[in-house]
Design an enzyme around this catalytic site. Structure first.
Site, PDB file in Angstrom:
ATOM      1  N   ARG A 193       8.951  -9.449  -2.794  1.00 59.44           N
ATOM      2  CA  ARG A 193       8.712  -9.838  -1.405  1.00 59.44           C
ATOM      3  C   ARG A 193       9.068 -11.316  -1.254  1.00 59.44           C
ATOM      4  O   ARG A 193       8.746 -12.131  -2.117  1.00 59.44           O
ATOM      5  CB  ARG A 193       7.240  -9.622  -1.001  1.00 59.44           C
TER       6      ARG A 193
ATOM      7  N   GLU B 101      12.903 -12.954   6.365  1.00 59.57           N
ATOM      8  CA  GLU B 101      14.014 -12.003   6.443  1.00 59.57           C
ATOM      9  C   GLU B 101      13.993 -11.127   7.697  1.00 59.57           C
ATOM     10  O   GLU B 101      15.020 -10.575   8.090  1.00 59.57           O
ATOM     11  CB  GLU B 101      14.042 -11.096   5.206  1.00 59.57           C
TER      12      GLU B 101
ATOM     13  N   HIS C 174      17.737  -6.927   1.146  1.00 61.38           N
ATOM     14  CA  HIS C 174      16.658  -5.964   0.886  1.00 61.38           C
ATOM     15  C   HIS C 174      17.221  -4.559   0.626  1.00 61.38           C
ATOM     16  O   HIS C 174      16.820  -3.583   1.253  1.00 61.38           O
ATOM     17  CB  HIS C 174      15.656  -5.935   2.048  1.00 61.38           C
TER      18      HIS C 174
ATOM     19  N   ALA D 172      17.527  -3.300  -2.618  1.00 61.78           N
ATOM     20  CA  ALA D 172      17.238  -2.857  -3.985  1.00 61.78           C
ATOM     21  C   ALA D 172      16.813  -1.386  -4.025  1.00 61.78           C
ATOM     22  O   ALA D 172      17.115  -0.657  -4.955  1.00 61.78           O
ATOM     23  CB  ALA D 172      16.169  -3.744  -4.612  1.00 61.78           C
ATOM     24  N   PHE D 173      16.124  -0.953  -2.973  1.00 67.13           N
ATOM     25  CA  PHE D 173      15.630   0.436  -2.946  1.00 67.13           C
ATOM     26  C   PHE D 173      16.727   1.434  -2.602  1.00 67.13           C
ATOM     27  O   PHE D 173      16.513   2.643  -2.684  1.00 67.13           O
ATOM     28  CB  PHE D 173      14.528   0.566  -1.876  1.00 67.13           C
TER      29      PHE D 173
HETATM   30  P1  NAI Z   1       3.140  -1.407  -8.707  1.00 61.72           P
HETATM   31  O1  NAI Z   1       1.912  -1.375  -7.863  1.00 61.72           O
HETATM   32  O2  NAI Z   1       3.474  -0.216  -9.554  1.00 61.72           O
HETATM   33  O3  NAI Z   1       3.095  -2.681  -9.681  1.00 61.72           O
HETATM   34  C1  NAI Z   1       2.696  -3.957  -9.268  1.00 61.72           C
HETATM   35  C2  NAI Z   1       2.129  -4.667 -10.484  1.00 61.72           C
HETATM   36  O4  NAI Z   1       1.815  -6.013 -10.112  1.00 61.72           O
HETATM   37  C3  NAI Z   1       0.826  -4.035 -11.001  1.00 61.72           C
HETATM   38  O5  NAI Z   1       0.907  -3.816 -12.397  1.00 61.72           O
HETATM   39  C4  NAI Z   1      -0.233  -5.089 -10.663  1.00 61.72           C
HETATM   40  O6  NAI Z   1      -1.302  -5.114 -11.606  1.00 61.72           O
HETATM   41  C5  NAI Z   1       0.588  -6.346 -10.713  1.00 61.72           C
HETATM   42  N1  NAI Z   1      -0.019  -7.472 -10.041  1.00 61.72           N
HETATM   43  C6  NAI Z   1      -0.850  -7.469  -8.949  1.00 61.72           C
HETATM   44  N2  NAI Z   1      -1.210  -8.728  -8.647  1.00 61.72           N
HETATM   45  C7  NAI Z   1      -0.603  -9.530  -9.552  1.00 61.72           C
HETATM   46  C8  NAI Z   1      -0.612 -10.932  -9.771  1.00 61.72           C
HETATM   47  N3  NAI Z   1      -1.315 -11.752  -8.983  1.00 61.72           N
HETATM   48  N4  NAI Z   1       0.137 -11.414 -10.799  1.00 61.72           N
HETATM   49  C9  NAI Z   1       0.828 -10.586 -11.600  1.00 61.72           C
HETATM   50  N5  NAI Z   1       0.862  -9.241 -11.452  1.00 61.72           N
HETATM   51  C10 NAI Z   1       0.148  -8.730 -10.449  1.00 61.72           C
HETATM   52  O7  NAI Z   1       4.328  -1.761  -7.716  1.00 61.72           O
HETATM   53  P2  NAI Z   1       5.888  -1.462  -7.907  1.00 61.72           P
HETATM   54  O8  NAI Z   1       6.191  -0.084  -7.423  1.00 61.72           O
HETATM   55  O9  NAI Z   1       6.287  -1.844  -9.284  1.00 61.72           O
HETATM   56  O10 NAI Z   1       6.494  -2.493  -6.850  1.00 61.72           O
HETATM   57  C11 NAI Z   1       6.375  -3.901  -7.017  1.00 61.72           C
HETATM   58  C12 NAI Z   1       6.776  -4.591  -5.736  1.00 61.72           C
HETATM   59  O11 NAI Z   1       8.172  -4.380  -5.509  1.00 61.72           O
HETATM   60  C13 NAI Z   1       6.113  -4.019  -4.470  1.00 61.72           C
HETATM   61  O12 NAI Z   1       4.871  -4.667  -4.233  1.00 61.72           O
HETATM   62  C14 NAI Z   1       7.107  -4.343  -3.388  1.00 61.72           C
HETATM   63  O13 NAI Z   1       6.740  -5.566  -2.789  1.00 61.72           O
HETATM   64  C15 NAI Z   1       8.415  -4.519  -4.122  1.00 61.72           C
HETATM   65  N6  NAI Z   1       9.430  -3.532  -3.743  1.00 61.72           N
HETATM   66  C16 NAI Z   1      10.660  -3.984  -3.303  1.00 61.72           C
HETATM   67  C17 NAI Z   1      11.656  -3.096  -2.959  1.00 61.72           C
HETATM   68  C18 NAI Z   1      13.019  -3.559  -2.526  1.00 61.72           C
HETATM   69  O14 NAI Z   1      13.815  -2.748  -2.011  1.00 61.72           O
HETATM   70  N7  NAI Z   1      13.381  -4.820  -2.701  1.00 61.72           N
HETATM   71  C19 NAI Z   1      11.410  -1.644  -2.998  1.00 61.72           C
HETATM   72  C20 NAI Z   1      10.118  -1.274  -3.533  1.00 61.72           C
HETATM   73  C21 NAI Z   1       9.166  -2.194  -3.863  1.00 61.72           C
END
Ligand code: NAI
Length: 332
Positions: free
Chosen positions: A236, A265, A297, A299-300
């Site tokens: 993000r 964005e 944006h 990546a997905f």
């Molecule tokens: P997820 O929920 O599986 O993993 C997120 C991880 O971050 C968890 O292990 C959590 O414990 C950890 N976390 C939470 N707070 C934290 C902190 N303060 N410091 C370090 N780690 C922390 O989520 P997933 O599916 O891996 O997605 C991650 C992020 O990717 C989403 O939140 C979303 O913002 C972003 N995303 C971007 C996309 C794109 O097209 N650019 C598409 C999908 C997701």
């Protein structure tokens, strides 16, 4: 099931192409190009559900007006939900998301940014088109043997760790909830954030945007990093203080930045603005660095991910209106 009317906001041709073929019989899908905001929320009046994406704004006013117009469900067709005021939604409207659709899509795009920046394929492409076959200035480095730092080892971070181990990299990670078994099986090591900053050649962000992670990458954290570090953000935009990043790029404190997301964005990404000028000076400045690779944006954006998003979203809506458990509900 009775007729269900769903209003899609920020609908693009690829959304329509993916959702229309799986529309259940008797359901009505209406696609609006507008972002959902306080100015456009009137379009949703009378729709049972709204289907929204990352740059739609579900603040308290929008939520209240959705409810007033008869909408009972917000179906996010994405994983992140930092654009929803959850306390305002609680008890007023239900909210569901697509928690996981293809962690591979995002992890692989992060790697595309890393390799592109490292081997400068974006610059080589333009040189060759201009009959310039000179390779001066395109020097890269072996990924093998370098250290990657992954912040957030959830679905996407874990996937990325596996890929980077395949390159022969040393992988360090930080997560507020470390997964020891995952680290053991993939072969990465949890360290403190400061250790990760100090040792990594490449830092990739995969944690959610929360009050705690807002501007995680700022002047202070940048000062702890190796000179010439590569920063990749596919998570993000607001995880990174853009102005601090620009200052660090100017001094080469940061050697490369791969950005699939950007703090401001919403007014730019996903839109064709080729007939306009960029009023956002920070974005315009970022676009001038040849060691910054920006994608919009995307990546997905793989076939597999789009199909998973659409099928899970339709299932979320069906579960809600059939009074089944809404397993992908976001708890307020
Ligand atoms: P997820 O929920 O599986 O993993 C997120 C991880 O971050 C968890 O292990 C959590 O414990 C950890 N976390 C939470 N707070 C934290 C902190 N303060 N410091 C370090 N780690 C922390 O989520 P997933 O599916 O891996 O997605 C991650 C992020 O990717 C989403 O939140 C979303 O913002 C972003 N995303 C971007 C996309 C794109 O097209 N650019 C598409 C999908 C997701």
């Amino acid at each position: 099931m009775s007729r269900i009317c769903v209003a899609f906001f920020d609908a693009k041709p690829y959304d329509i192409q993916t959702f229309d073929p799986i529309r259940p019989d008797g359901w009505d899908f209406r696609y609006f190009r507008e972002h959902l905001t306080a100015n456009t929320v009137g379009l949703a009046t009378g729709f049972d559900a709204v289907c929204v994406f990352v740059n739609d704004r579900l603040d308290a006013e929008v939520i209240e007006r959705l409810r007033g117009g008869g909408t009972r469900l917000v179906a996010l067709r994405c994983a992140g939900y930092n654009n929803v005021d959850l306390p305002a939604a609680r008890g007023r409207i239900r909210v569901a998301r697509v928690p996981s659709y293809s962690p591979h899509s995002v992890a692989e795009h992060a790697v595309a940014l890393m390799l592109g920046l490292n081997r400068k394929t974006h610059r080589a492409y333009y040189r060759i088109r201009d009959n310039n076959f000179n390779i001066n200035g395109l020097l890269g480095f072996d990924m093998f043997g370098k250290t990657a730092g992954i912040v957030g080892t959830g679905r996407i971070g874990a996937c990325l760790a596996t890929i980077l181990k395949g390159f022969g990299m040393k992988v360090l990670a930080f997560d507020s909830f470390p997964a020891a078994e995952l680290a053991e099986s993939v072969g990465f090591e949890y360290v403190t954030l400061d250790q990760l900053y100090g040792q990594s050649h490449i830092i990739s962000l995969h944690c959610p945007l929360t009050p705690e992670t807002y501007h995680l990458i700022d002047e202070r954290s940048l000062a702890k990093m190796r000179p010439d570090v590569m920063i990749v953000n596919t998570s993000r935009g607001q995880l990174v203080d853009t102005k601090a990043l620009i200052r660090a790029l100017k001094t080469r404190r940061v050697g490369y930045a791969g950005l699939d997301v950007y703090e401001e964005e919403a007014d730019y990404f996903f839109e064709d603005l080729s007939g306009s000028t960029i009023a956002d000076d920070a974005l315009a400045r970022l676009m001038t660095f040849n060691n910054v690779l920006i994608t919009s944006h995307q990546a997905f954006f793989t076939e597999e991910a789009l199909l998973n998003i659409a099928t899970t979203t339709v299932e979320n809506i069906a579960a809600f209106f059939e009074d089944r458990e809404l397993v992908n509900e976001i708890a307020g």
